[in-house]
Design a protein around this motif. Structure first.
Motif, mmCIF file in Angstrom:
data_model
loop_
_atom_site.group_PDB
_atom_site.id
_atom_site.type_symbol
_atom_site.label_atom_id
_atom_site.label_comp_id
_atom_site.label_asym_id
_atom_site.label_seq_id
_atom_site.Cartn_x
_atom_site.Cartn_y
_atom_site.Cartn_z
ATOM 1 N N TRP A 49 3.362 20.366 3.937
ATOM 2 C CA TRP A 49 3.177 19.125 3.185
ATOM 3 C C TRP A 49 3.876 19.285 1.841
ATOM 4 O O TRP A 49 4.043 20.405 1.351
ATOM 5 N N PRO A 50 4.273 18.196 1.209
ATOM 6 C CA PRO A 50 4.905 18.301 -0.106
ATOM 7 C C PRO A 50 3.980 18.987 -1.117
ATOM 8 O O PRO A 50 2.762 18.782 -1.100
ATOM 9 N N ALA A 107 7.416 5.720 -3.832
ATOM 10 C CA ALA A 107 6.760 5.358 -2.577
ATOM 11 C C ALA A 107 6.298 3.906 -2.559
ATOM 12 O O ALA A 107 5.761 3.408 -3.544
ATOM 13 N N THR A 108 6.504 3.264 -1.413
ATOM 14 C CA THR A 108 5.941 1.933 -1.210
ATOM 15 C C THR A 108 4.444 2.095 -0.932
ATOM 16 O O THR A 108 3.964 3.195 -0.659
ATOM 17 N N GLU A 109 3.703 0.997 -0.999
ATOM 18 C CA GLU A 109 2.254 1.058 -0.774
ATOM 19 C C GLU A 109 1.896 1.627 0.588
ATOM 20 O O GLU A 109 0.884 2.294 0.735
ATOM 21 N N ASP A 110 2.713 1.336 1.573
ATOM 22 C CA ASP A 110 2.410 1.778 2.936
ATOM 23 C C ASP A 110 3.268 2.965 3.380
ATOM 24 O O ASP A 110 3.412 3.224 4.565
ATOM 25 N N ALA A 111 3.813 3.710 2.435
ATOM 26 C CA ALA A 111 4.652 4.869 2.766
ATOM 27 C C ALA A 111 3.861 5.881 3.595
ATOM 28 O O ALA A 111 2.674 6.090 3.386
ATOM 29 N N VAL A 112 4.567 6.489 4.543
ATOM 30 C CA VAL A 112 3.961 7.478 5.428
ATOM 31 C C VAL A 112 4.648 8.820 5.207
ATOM 32 O O VAL A 112 5.863 8.882 5.009
ATOM 33 N N VAL A 113 3.861 9.899 5.245
ATOM 34 C CA VAL A 113 4.387 11.253 5.118
ATOM 35 C C VAL A 113 4.118 11.979 6.432
ATOM 36 O O VAL A 113 3.000 11.935 6.952
ATOM 37 N N LEU A 148 -2.520 11.359 0.765
ATOM 38 C CA LEU A 148 -1.987 12.651 0.342
ATOM 39 C C LEU A 148 -2.089 12.826 -1.173
ATOM 40 O O LEU A 148 -2.291 13.928 -1.664
ATOM 41 N N LEU A 149 -1.953 11.732 -1.907
ATOM 42 C CA LEU A 149 -2.070 11.773 -3.361
ATOM 43 C C LEU A 149 -2.856 10.546 -3.831
ATOM 44 O O LEU A 149 -2.294 9.583 -4.343
#
Length: 146
Positions: free
Chosen positions: A95-96, A108-114, A131-132
């Motif tokens: 993970w980052p 990141a957009t509101e719905d960004a996925v990692v 994640l954050l």
């Protein structure tokens, strides 16, 4: 961690993201840790940018793979991240780091996925907000300066 369901188009996009991150990992410069990492970010318009970790003898002067991918995106004029994939060869997935999470939060957009991936493919996918949570971001600064 929550699973993210995908349709065929999302699956094809994820395959492209994985391929870019995996190829970048092959070019990582990790002579000290021997821990090669690749990352790729996708913008909302579908453009993909990748990066690899680059170590330096003056540790910790190197940079993470996510940093390289984000820098490539910005250099090309991109300003939003819709999706991030990080790949490394480790048992639990990758993970980052905290600094990269903050860098991702900047774009990141509101719905960004990692996505966390190993050499064989994606292992887990979660929304960036998980994640954050409660990230320090542009809105934080704007609310404090008002």
């Amino acid at each position: 961690m929550t699973a993210i369901l995908q349709d065929a188009a999302q699956s094809a996009s994820l395959d492209r993201l994985f391929t870019a991150a995996h190829a970048a990992r092959e070019n990582a410069y990790a002579p000290y840790s021997h821990f090669a990492v690749g990352a790729a970010v996708r913008t909302p318009d579908g453009a993909i940018f990748s990066g690899a970790n680059v170590e330096n003898a003056a540790y910790p002067a190197g940079c993470c793979a996510e940093t390289g991918a984000i820098a490539a995106m910005v250099a090309a004029g991109g300003r939003q991240i819709a999706e991030v994939l990080v790949v490394a060869d480790c048992g639990e997935g990758i993970w980052p780091c905290g600094a990269c999470r903050q860098r991702i939060a900047e774009f990141a957009t509101e719905d960004a996925v990692v996505h966390s991936a190993g050499p064989e493919g994606v292992r887990q996918s979660i929304k960036f907000a998980a994640l954050l949570p409660r990230a320090f971001d542009r809105q934080t600064l704007e609310s404090e300066s008002g």
